[in-house]
Every structure is written in structure tokens, then in C-alpha cells.
Enzyme design. Structure first.
Site, PDB file in Angstrom:
ATOM      1  N   GLU A  49      11.201   1.524   1.023  1.00  0.00           N
ATOM      2  CA  GLU A  49      10.813   1.560  -0.398  1.00  0.00           C
ATOM      3  C   GLU A  49      10.608   3.027  -0.737  1.00  0.00           C
ATOM      4  OE1 GLU A  49       7.367  -0.904  -1.827  1.00  0.00           O
ATOM      5  OE2 GLU A  49       6.717   1.017  -2.678  1.00  0.00           O
ATOM      6  N   GLU A 107       2.991  -2.427   3.514  1.00  0.00           N
ATOM      7  CA  GLU A 107       2.087  -1.325   3.832  1.00  0.00           C
ATOM      8  C   GLU A 107       0.831  -1.804   4.578  1.00  0.00           C
ATOM      9  OE1 GLU A 107       1.539   0.737   0.100  1.00  0.00           O
ATOM     10  OE2 GLU A 107       3.591   1.494   0.114  1.00  0.00           O
TER      11      GLU A 107
END
Length: 473
Positions: free
Chosen positions: A327, A208
Site C-alpha cells: 500500500e 498494519e
């Protein structure tokens, strides 16, 4: 939902004993006691709209688990291995926020007293507080640098080899020098891995990165694309990984405008070859704010479609590799306590699989196999949670060819997805169809298939809540 490890083998044997050409109906039903309605379903068998690979349904183990020295997860425990084998073949992505704080040292010793309990592992759950804006959640994590030992890396690689999984490892993207990623520690890991002969299916760089700014790192998408070029140059030094998977950049929710711009910048700077598959992460909401009603909200479930289309618009196939959900689960922050690990979570999970397959997502990586509230396995008892049984059925029954489905219910409450049946893992004959779906209404509905003759043989796999807890069972 009742679980029994022996049921895994019983299920396999029963499915192997079926030889008739059938339409398999797998229907996750919300049962209430009132007058029901009727829903007509039409399966378009004349055209395959998408094709999914065997590893479409894959799983994660959070890097925080390495920091916890595997907590209560014992890779050599036969029960864990048996449950994992039921999901094979699949990718195991080891990554998460802690990935950007991990360094490898093959010689470091992890003392036995560092083995942590399941309760202590749960303390690694990010985003613990309520009512925190998404873009600020990383600021509240207590992330610290830590070391992965050679022994831990050995344990992980031995496990994936035994259970038939393929490992994708997320490297620390915050090891930097002169504005670029510093690959020295990654090369140490790769040298060790090469010497041991471990087979790594793929690599990822950072987790991220679009919210690294909350950690004090202002690294934009084009800079991160340059980091990935360094990763490619590093992998080129190892013949076995020159053509390995490289996925990324594992940005957060595509509905966030900053995330969208970050991914745009990354792909514009890197081009189609910067990653094998563009990845983004998806959750329906923040764990503590989730309710039973939200798990069954058609509008909330439909929100995934928009995010997939945004990502695919930036990385269109075939110019780019097919997009992955790198994810994903029901709710970020470790999931929703008492919900993400219960029967009701199956609505979101099955719908996510159906939507993703229908829209051309190549791989869906479930967060996660073990731990927190959204794990497929309970971290305390190591028993399967309901979504693991759904995942087993998906792996066994659902084939590669995706078919279009038309439903006369316009409310979005009755949701159905169709594939050609998996004839490799069952003895259903070619031409069989697997239909899976759900009824989100507070009343039962009768599903009919007008295109089929009344005497068509249906095998019904009905997953229902049990006991007083109902949807929370």
C-alpha cells in the site's frame, strides 16, 4: 492538468499506429524561465537489471469504502469501467484500517439510504489531525465494527471481472480466540465466494499489525505468523486457493525501528513460506504537513530506497518471494489536500515506480483507485486525476525489462529510469527503449544521449502543468 475521457482511446490508437524502432522519452518536466543546464544520460543496454510483471502497477480500494456502501462509486458506471480497464492487468487490493473491523454476512441488507456522498466518505480518512506522532495515529481513528453484505461482495467481484483486474482481499485479523486468529467469518466468506464461482487472486490477513497495540491488541510478529498458519490451513480446505497468493504482513514504514523488529519477528517465526510476498506500506510524509517543495525534494524521494533495502534484507530473494509495496502513495492520512491529486504528485509517483522497478520490488499497489486526496479518480466528479494519466502511460509504454541508467547530474534533481518498451501494447519494435523521469530543478535542463546517433528517432511524451495553478493544476 486537463483531462478528457476520450483521450484514453485516442492515446491507445496513436500508440498503436507507431511502427518505427525508437527510443521513447517520457519526460515529466518542471518548467521555469531561466538559463538552462545540460544533463548527459547513458542507458546501459547490455544487461537487464530487473524484470517486472504486467501487474507491477496495481491499485487499492480502501475497505472504508465498503463501510460507506461505496459512497459515490458506481461500479456499473461506464466511465468508471473504462478508466479501470486502462490499468488492466493489475491487482486490486481491498484493505486498510477498516479491514480489521469488517465481518461478512451474506444475508444482511444494506439500505439505499446508507449510500453516502463523496464528502461523507472523506470523513473515513484516517489521521486527520496535524502534528500527531506516527505511532499514535491509529488512536484517533473512529473505527467501528461493520458488516459487508453479500450484495456488496457480488458488486465488487463483478466489477473486477468486467475490467480485467485480480482481487486480493484483506481479512479481519482482529477476530481472535484463545490468542489466535479465528477463521470462522473468513470461512463464511470463502464458502459464499466458492459457491458463486468468484476468482480471488490472493488473500491478506490484517492491516498494519505492527500498530495494533494502539488499538489495545498486543500481538507480536511471531503470534501473527501463527495467525497466517491458520489462514494457510483454512485456504487448504478450498482446492482453488491452495496455491493462491498470500501477502503480508502489511507493516507500516520500515524506517520505524519497532516496525523493523516486528517484521523480523514475523519472518523468523514464519519462515520463507509464511507469505508469498512480504509487504510493507510506504508514504513520504503526513498529508497536512506536505508542501510543493517536499513533493520535489530529492532527499525525501531517496528515502524510499533505504526502506526497500531494509525490507529486502529481512526477506531476501530468492529465499523469499520478492517484496511488494503493499500500500503506497504520497502522504498518509488520505493524502495532502490540493497536492496529492494534482500535477505535482506525479514527481513522487513516477519516481516511486522507477525506484521500485530498479531495486526489484515486484508489485507497487497504489493507494488508491478512488477516494481521498490521493485517489487516482476524484471522488466527487469521478474524473481522472493527473496520476491516472501517468499510470496509463506507464502501463502502455513501459515494458518488463529494466535497464540501468547513468546520469551526470549528482544532485539527484534529474532522475531517469529506463525499460525496454512494451511492444505488446504498442507497435514499437523490439529494441525500443522507454525512458521516463523528471527534472526537479527550478530551471530547465537539456538532456542529451551521447551513446546514440544524432538522427535517432525520439517520441516525446511531455507532461506539463497548465493554467495559473501551475504545479497545483
Amino acid at each position: 492538468m486537463e483531462t478528457d475521457l476520450a483521450n484514453v482511446e485516442i492515446l491507445r490508437r496513436k500508440l498503436k499506429d507507431m511502427y518505427s524502432p525508437v527510443c521513447v522519452l517520457w519526460y515529466l518536466l518542471y518548467i521555469a524561465h531561466s538559463n538552462g543546464s545540460k544533463t548527459k544520460v547513458f542507458i546501459h543496454t547490455d544487461k537487464v537489471i530487473q524484470t517486472i510483471p504486467d501487474r507491477f502497477l496495481s491499485v487499492t480500494i480502501d475497505t472504508a469504502l465498503i463501510q460507506a456502501n461505496w459512497a459515490t462509486l458506481n461500479f456499473s458506471f461506464p466511465k468508471i469501467q473504462r478508466l479501470a480497464e486502462g490499468l488492466a492487468p493489475c491487482y486490486l487490493r481491498v484493505g486498510g484500517s477498516s479491514a480489521d473491523f469488517l465481518q461478512f454476512n451474506p444475508g444482511v441488507q444494506r439500505e439505499k439510504n446508507m449510500k453516502r456522498s463523496g464528502d461523507e466518505y472523506l470523513k473515513f480518512r484516517p489521521y486527520k489531525k496535524r502534528n500527531i506522532p506516527f505511532e499514535d495515529t491509529l488512536e484517533i481513528q473512529k473505527l467501528k465494527n461493520f458488516t459487508m453484505s453479500g450484495k456488496q461482495w457480488d458488486e465488487l467481484n463483478h466489477f473486477v471481472e468486467v475490467v480485467g483486474w485480480d482481487l486480493i482481499f484483506d481479512l479481519n485479523g482482529l477476530l481472535r480466540q484463545d490468542g489466535l486468529w479465528l477463521p470462522d467469518n473468513a470461512k463464511l466468506l470463502m464458502d459464499y465466494t466458492s459457491q458463486k464461482g468468484y476468482k480471488i487472486a490472493g488473500w491478506e490477513l490484517g492491516n498494519e499489525p505492527d500498530v495494533w497495540r494502539n488499538l489495545g491488541y498486543n500481538i507480536n510478529g511471531s503470534q501473527h505468523a501463527a495467525d497466517y498458519r491458520v489462514l494457510h490451513s483454512t485456504l487448504d480446505q478450498y482446492p482453488q486457493w491452495r496455491n493462491s497468493l498470500v501477502i503480508g504482513p502489511s507493516v507500516t514504514m520500515m524506517s520505524n525501528i519497532y516496525t523493523y523488529m516486528y517484521l523480523t519477528d514475523f519472518l523468523d517465526a514464519g519462515g520463507p513460506d509464511i507469505v508469498s510476498h512480504t509487504t510493507f506500506h510506504h508514504y513520504y510524509g503526513h498529508g497536512p504537513d506536505m508542501t510543493v517543495a517536499k513533493f520535489m525534494d530529492p532527499k525525501l524521494l531517496d528515502s524510499l530506497k533505504h526502506q526497500i533495502k531494509l525490507a529486502q534484507g529481512l526477506a531476501p530473494y530468492p529465499k523469499y518471494g520478492k517484496v511488494w509495496l503493499g500500500e503506497t502513495s504520497s502522504a498518509w492520512g488520505g493524502g495532502a489536500a490540493g497536492l496529492s491529486d494534482r500535477y505535482v504528485a506525479g514527481f513522487m509517483w513516477l519516481d516511486k515506480l522507477g525506484v521500485s522497478a530498479s531495486l526489484g520490488i515486484e508489485v507497487v499497489i497504489r493507494q488508491d483507485f478512488y477516494g481521498n486526496n490521493y485517489g487516482l479518480i476524484d471522488p466527487t466528479t469521478l474524473d481522472p486525476n493527473p496520476d491516472l494519466w501517468s499510470s496509463f502511460l506507464f502501463k502502455i509504454l513501459v515494458g518488463k525489462s529494466v535497464l540501468n541508467v547513468t546520469i551526470d547530474d549528482k544532485s539527484g534533481n534529474v532522475r531517469m529510469y529506463a525499460h525496454c518498451t512494451n511492444t505488446k501494447r504498442t507497435n514499437y519494435k523490439p529494441g525500443s527503449i522507454t525512458l521516463y523521469g523528471m527534472n526537479l530543478k527550478t530551471e530547465p535542463t537539456t538532456v542529451t544521449f551521447p551513446q546514440f546517433k544524432p538522427d535517432i528517432k525520439l517520441y516525446l511524451y511531455m507532461l506539463e502543468p497548465v493554467g495559473k495553478e501551475g504545479l497545483k493544476s
